[in-house]
Scaffold this motif. Sequence first.
Motif, mmCIF file in Angstrom:
data_model
loop_
_atom_site.group_PDB
_atom_site.id
_atom_site.type_symbol
_atom_site.label_atom_id
_atom_site.label_comp_id
_atom_site.label_asym_id
_atom_site.label_seq_id
_atom_site.Cartn_x
_atom_site.Cartn_y
_atom_site.Cartn_z
ATOM 1 N N VAL A 81 0.838 -1.205 0.000
ATOM 2 C CA VAL A 81 0.000 0.000 0.000
ATOM 3 C C VAL A 81 0.870 1.250 0.000
ATOM 4 O O VAL A 81 0.612 2.198 -0.749
ATOM 5 C CB VAL A 81 -0.978 -0.001 1.206
ATOM 6 N N GLU A 82 1.932 1.261 0.810
ATOM 7 C CA GLU A 82 2.829 2.425 0.852
ATOM 8 C C GLU A 82 3.475 2.669 -0.514
ATOM 9 O O GLU A 82 3.595 3.815 -0.953
ATOM 10 C CB GLU A 82 3.897 2.254 1.930
ATOM 11 N N GLU A 83 3.908 1.609 -1.179
ATOM 12 C CA GLU A 83 4.512 1.758 -2.510
ATOM 13 C C GLU A 83 3.490 2.269 -3.523
ATOM 14 O O GLU A 83 3.810 3.108 -4.361
ATOM 15 C CB GLU A 83 5.115 0.431 -2.979
ATOM 16 N N ARG A 84 2.270 1.777 -3.450
ATOM 17 C CA ARG A 84 1.221 2.234 -4.362
ATOM 18 C C ARG A 84 0.897 3.709 -4.124
ATOM 19 O O ARG A 84 0.738 4.471 -5.074
ATOM 20 C CB ARG A 84 -0.024 1.366 -4.210
ATOM 21 N N ILE A 85 0.807 4.094 -2.875
ATOM 22 C CA ILE A 85 0.502 5.492 -2.546
ATOM 23 C C ILE A 85 1.658 6.396 -2.972
ATOM 24 O O ILE A 85 1.448 7.491 -3.501
ATOM 25 C CB ILE A 85 0.179 5.653 -1.045
ATOM 26 N N LYS A 116 -10.190 6.420 -0.387
ATOM 27 C CA LYS A 116 -10.244 6.164 1.059
ATOM 28 C C LYS A 116 -8.852 5.838 1.602
ATOM 29 O O LYS A 116 -8.419 6.395 2.616
ATOM 30 C CB LYS A 116 -11.210 5.007 1.330
ATOM 31 N N ILE A 117 -8.141 4.931 0.934
ATOM 32 C CA ILE A 117 -6.795 4.540 1.381
ATOM 33 C C ILE A 117 -5.823 5.714 1.243
ATOM 34 O O ILE A 117 -5.001 5.963 2.125
ATOM 35 C CB ILE A 117 -6.286 3.315 0.590
ATOM 36 N N PHE A 118 -5.932 6.451 0.136
ATOM 37 C CA PHE A 118 -5.053 7.601 -0.083
ATOM 38 C C PHE A 118 -5.240 8.615 1.048
ATOM 39 O O PHE A 118 -4.267 9.120 1.600
ATOM 40 C CB PHE A 118 -5.344 8.248 -1.445
ATOM 41 N N LYS A 119 -6.499 8.887 1.401
ATOM 42 C CA LYS A 119 -6.772 9.848 2.473
ATOM 43 C C LYS A 119 -6.261 9.331 3.814
ATOM 44 O O LYS A 119 -5.713 10.097 4.610
ATOM 45 C CB LYS A 119 -8.258 10.167 2.559
ATOM 46 N N ARG A 120 -6.429 8.036 4.062
ATOM 47 C CA ARG A 120 -5.929 7.456 5.308
ATOM 48 C C ARG A 120 -4.416 7.614 5.421
ATOM 49 O O ARG A 120 -3.880 7.923 6.484
ATOM 50 C CB ARG A 120 -6.316 5.978 5.378
ATOM 51 N N GLU A 121 -3.712 7.437 4.296
ATOM 52 C CA GLU A 121 -2.250 7.488 4.301
ATOM 53 C C GLU A 121 -1.694 8.911 4.277
ATOM 54 O O GLU A 121 -0.612 9.155 4.815
ATOM 55 C CB GLU A 121 -1.689 6.705 3.111
ATOM 56 N N THR A 122 -2.390 9.837 3.614
ATOM 57 C CA THR A 122 -1.836 11.191 3.426
ATOM 58 C C THR A 122 -2.594 12.283 4.169
ATOM 59 O O THR A 122 -2.085 13.389 4.303
ATOM 60 C CB THR A 122 -1.817 11.566 1.934
#
Length: 176
Positions: A81-85, A116-122
């Motif tokens: 997930v980190e690499e994708r983001i 959703k994942i992008f917002k959670r990570e950034t």
Amino acid sequence: LIFGFQEPILLPLQSFIAIFEKTQKILLTDTVIDQIKSYIAQNLSDDLSREHLARHFFLNPDYLSRLFKKETGYPLQVYIVEERIKKAKFLLETTDLSISEIHEQVGFTNSSYFSKIFKRETGLTPQEYRQQTQTTQLATKTAVGDKDLEIVKLFNYNVFILKKIYIITNTFYLYQ
């Protein structure tokens, strides 16, 4: 006498064999993790499930997860997930691709899940992130001029390409 050798000769030989086997395991472990990381970086848009990666690298899925976390300190799926983001952020900063095109290029099959994942990570949605970076780029553009901003973008793109070349080179080296 064992197999024609005296015991004093066998003990150092057995120690050497034990050390050699441990070294081989360490080298193999590092190589497998490096190969997995390279594969992930090169195939972000593809299926990177634990099961798929385990089949690709001829490992048991549970063993793959344990080994990856032990060697990197990250759970496998967190790393993916980190690499994708990371790649999504780069594409948002440097291209005019739509959010839909970006989420497909980084391996998310659903746009709302990607957001959703992008917002959670950034802390920002992909749209907000792009607007923020465009505002920052506009401020930079005003401060340094169009030509200098293009040089900065070109430099960032070249760094991205060099990282890809490094990954590909390491992968090629590992398969030698």
